[in-house]
Design a protein around this motif. Structure first.
Motif, PDB file in Angstrom:
ATOM      1  N   GLY A 248       7.982 -37.902 -50.595  1.00 25.72           N
ATOM      2  CA  GLY A 248       9.273 -37.621 -49.543  1.00 25.72           C
ATOM      3  C   GLY A 248       9.242 -38.385 -48.281  1.00 25.72           C
ATOM      4  N   ILE A 249       8.047 -38.597 -47.676  1.00 28.87           N
ATOM      5  CA  ILE A 249       8.008 -39.094 -46.454  1.00 28.87           C
ATOM      6  C   ILE A 249       7.112 -40.337 -46.513  1.00 28.87           C
ATOM      7  CG2 ILE A 249       8.031 -36.895 -45.286  1.00 28.87           C
ATOM      8  CD1 ILE A 249       4.931 -37.363 -44.883  1.00 28.87           C
ATOM      9  N   ARG A 250       7.207 -41.224 -45.297  1.00 33.80           N
ATOM     10  CA  ARG A 250       6.696 -42.584 -45.386  1.00 33.80           C
ATOM     11  C   ARG A 250       5.829 -42.660 -43.924  1.00 33.80           C
ATOM     12  NH1 ARG A 250       9.696 -46.109 -42.626  1.00 33.80           N
ATOM     13  NH2 ARG A 250      11.767 -45.535 -42.025  1.00 33.80           N
ATOM     14  N   PRO A 251       4.904 -43.609 -44.007  1.00 34.50           N
ATOM     15  CA  PRO A 251       4.241 -43.785 -42.610  1.00 34.50           C
ATOM     16  C   PRO A 251       5.249 -44.704 -41.800  1.00 34.50           C
ATOM     17  CG  PRO A 251       2.793 -44.306 -44.331  1.00 34.50           C
ATOM     18  CD  PRO A 251       4.299 -44.049 -44.981  1.00 34.50           C
ATOM     19  N   ARG A 252       5.457 -44.067 -40.369  1.00 34.44           N
ATOM     20  CA  ARG A 252       6.140 -44.757 -39.466  1.00 34.44           C
ATOM     21  C   ARG A 252       5.647 -45.541 -38.813  1.00 34.44           C
ATOM     22  NH1 ARG A 252      10.222 -40.074 -37.352  1.00 34.44           N
ATOM     23  NH2 ARG A 252      11.192 -39.323 -39.174  1.00 34.44           N
ATOM     24  N   ASN A 253       4.277 -45.702 -38.703  1.00 30.67           N
ATOM     25  CA  ASN A 253       3.564 -46.671 -37.654  1.00 30.67           C
ATOM     26  C   ASN A 253       2.131 -47.219 -38.318  1.00 30.67           C
ATOM     27  OD1 ASN A 253       1.548 -44.871 -36.899  1.00 30.67           O
ATOM     28  ND2 ASN A 253       3.211 -43.740 -35.795  1.00 30.67           N
ATOM     29  N   ALA A 254       1.850 -48.071 -37.620  1.00 33.50           N
ATOM     30  CA  ALA A 254       0.642 -48.787 -38.321  1.00 33.50           C
ATOM     31  C   ALA A 254      -0.659 -47.810 -38.557  1.00 33.50           C
ATOM     32  CB  ALA A 254       0.062 -49.953 -37.322  1.00 33.50           C
ATOM     33  N   GLN A 255      -0.740 -46.812 -37.547  1.00 33.42           N
ATOM     34  CA  GLN A 255      -1.989 -46.003 -37.651  1.00 33.42           C
ATOM     35  C   GLN A 255      -1.797 -44.940 -38.873  1.00 33.42           C
ATOM     36  OE1 GLN A 255      -0.690 -46.767 -34.482  1.00 33.42           O
ATOM     37  NE2 GLN A 255      -2.567 -48.078 -34.040  1.00 33.42           N
ATOM     38  N   GLN A 256      -0.392 -44.533 -38.884  1.00 36.43           N
ATOM     39  CA  GLN A 256      -0.093 -43.510 -39.909  1.00 36.43           C
ATOM     40  C   GLN A 256      -0.299 -44.387 -41.255  1.00 36.43           C
ATOM     41  OE1 GLN A 256       3.637 -41.736 -39.631  1.00 36.43           O
ATOM     42  NE2 GLN A 256       3.046 -40.394 -38.192  1.00 36.43           N
ATOM     43  N   MET A 257       0.082 -45.683 -41.569  1.00 36.34           N
ATOM     44  CA  MET A 257      -0.383 -46.470 -42.669  1.00 36.34           C
ATOM     45  C   MET A 257      -1.899 -46.473 -42.768  1.00 36.34           C
ATOM     46  SD  MET A 257       1.183 -50.093 -43.574  1.00 36.34           S
ATOM     47  CE  MET A 257       0.350 -50.856 -42.352  1.00 36.34           C
ATOM     48  N   MET A 258      -2.731 -46.699 -41.897  1.00 31.87           N
ATOM     49  CA  MET A 258      -4.086 -46.546 -42.134  1.00 31.87           C
ATOM     50  C   MET A 258      -4.655 -45.144 -42.436  1.00 31.87           C
ATOM     51  SD  MET A 258      -5.134 -48.664 -38.309  1.00 31.87           S
ATOM     52  CE  MET A 258      -4.317 -50.081 -37.949  1.00 31.87           C
ATOM     53  N   ALA A 259      -3.901 -44.050 -41.827  1.00 35.32           N
ATOM     54  CA  ALA A 259      -4.322 -42.777 -42.405  1.00 35.32           C
ATOM     55  C   ALA A 259      -4.154 -42.571 -43.911  1.00 35.32           C
ATOM     56  CB  ALA A 259      -3.620 -41.663 -41.424  1.00 35.32           C
TER      57      ALA A 259
END
Length: 443
Positions: free
Chosen positions: A233-244
């Motif tokens: 239900g959530i999505r990464p909001r920035n590049a570092q969260q996408m990497m995480a």
């Protein structure tokens, strides 16, 4: 010239092998330090364990000679227990009370005066983690130093898990066409670690860019496997969260470390990834969430109720995130959901010793409050086909004997940065709220 180091109790409680950190110099342990160690040895915490370790270590030295005279250590230095320099004559006009700290200062001052009267007198240095004791020593004209040997790395040099490089536009074209590019083609001067993220930008200044991840051998940089549009239900909001997210969903990466200021999304993202892989993808049998019990401010004492009731106040930050992910509205609704699922366990780290944890997604929150030994204990509990996530903020430590340089989280991420089974990322952008980001930046 050799030096004389007078050790404070907190140095030995922080690192029980500290006596081997001073090369071929002389080490003096005041008798009052032994008394303080004795008062701590029954403690059931890490401090008590270290006190017992030091006591046994010093006891083993008795086999090589008399401790009050001087014994030779294996690294070429010497050690002695100081019994003859307790006089307060030099301190009585400055510090009236005979506290343990002042007794340590008296030992150092009297030895320093004795050394000054010799032709080949040695410098006398107090080593202490206590800033005020070092200030007092300076007021007495004594040299004083912090104990730095337990530091893993300076925080400004802490591994971030990513690096940004400027490349030729042709390199970006090859990267997108083939899905990977050789690390040597990008830069012969850069050192890449396994599972490190690389942000590639056009050196000519255009908006073209790419994000890749270094392979296990550190030879090639590959595109990320998925965009992770929705994670429970959530999505990464920035590049570092996408990497995480990339690290959290990679089955070949067993250890993930994440650091970041408050509000950067560490806990929420890890919980969402754990729930998705446990409940939806069935990659793991259970989601285990734990955090060390270290109070912020004054301890509130014993809590009433059964084990789960006692743990609830300590674990409330975890439950807050779970309530958001499950979108609960009514009191008690989350407890009913968790009881019905049975695959989510929220636990305190107090109970982890002796366990073996196979086929579980393990999240350790506030890992910056772990000591090196506790971090090792936790990682050695991880069983087959399990994944563990350690996260926290090294600049928000509540443990009295730890700092941002020597805590368990910093220790683990630095030691594992070259291992193919581990990945790390530093989250930098706050997503909780504008106020939370502002507070994290300026306070």
């Amino acid at each position: 010239m050799t030096k004389i180091y007078v050790l404070d109790t907190n140095v030995l409680l922080q690192d029980p092998n500290a006596v081997f950190s001073f090369q071929d110099n002389e080490i003096v342990i005041p008798a009052v330090v032994l008394e303080e160690l004795d008062s701590k040895k029954r403690d059931m915490s890490e401090i008590g364990r270290n006190a017992r370790h030091v006591s046994k270590l010093i006891d083993s030295f008795r086999k090589t000679g008399k401790l009050h005279e001087q014994i030779i250590l294996e690294n070429g230095g010497t050690l002695r227990i100081e019994l003859n320099h307790r006089s307060f004559h030099q301190l009585q006009e400055i510090f009236l009370e005979k506290t343990n700290d002042n007794r340590i200062l008296a030992v150092a001052k009297n030895i320093a005066i004795e050394e000054e009267g010799k032709e080949d007198g040695k410098p006398v240095i107090i080593v202490s983690k206590d800033a005020l004791l070092r200030v007092k020593a300076d007021a007495l004209g004594l040299l004083a130093e912090d104990f730095l040997s337990d530091r893993v790395v300076e925080v400004e040099h802490l591994y971030t898990g990513m690096q940004e490089i400027f490349v030729d536009i042709d390199c970006l074209r090859i990267f997108y066409e083939k899905g990977e590019i050789s690390a040597l083609d990008l830069s012969e001067k850069k050192t890449f670690y396994p599972n490190q993220f690389v942000i590639m930008k056009d050196e000519m200044g255009s908006s073209s860019s790419g994000i890749g991840m270094v392979d296990k051998r550190g030879a090639n940089i590959k595109k990320l496997k998925s965009s992770y549009e929705s994670i429970w239900g959530i999505r990464p909001r920035n590049a570092q969260q996408m990497m995480a997210a990339e690290l959290l969903f990679r089955n070949d990466i067993q250890l993930v470390t994440m650091i970041g200021k408050a509000g950067t999304g560490k806990t929420l993202l890890a919980l969402a990834a754990g729930l998705m892989q446990t409940e939806d993808l069935q990659s793991y049998k259970k989601l285990l969430v734990a955090r060390p019990i270290v109070p912020v401010g004054k301890d509130i004492g014993y809590l009433p109720g059964e084990k789960q009731e006692k743990l609830r106040p300590w674990m409330q930050p975890i439950y807050d995130n779970l309530e958001y992910l499950f979108n609960t509205k009514k009191p008690g609704e989350l407890d009913s959901i968790l009881a019905g699922m049975g695959s989510i366990e929220v636990e305190a780290l107090t109970y982890i010793r002796g366990r073996s944890i196979p086929e579980q997604f393990i999240i350790i929150d506030e890992a910056q409050n772990l000591t090196k030994h506790e971090a090792k204990t936790i990682l050695t509990r991880v069983g087959e086909r399990s994944k563990i996530v350690l996260m926290g903020d090294p600049q928000q430590i509540d443990h009295p004997y730890l700092d941002e340089y020597n805590n368990g989280l910093t220790y683990v991420l630095e030691k594992f940065k070259g291992e193919s089974a581990a990945g790390h990322i530093k989250l930098v952008k706050g997503e909780r709220s504008q106020l939370a980001q502002l507070a994290a930046d300026i306070l």
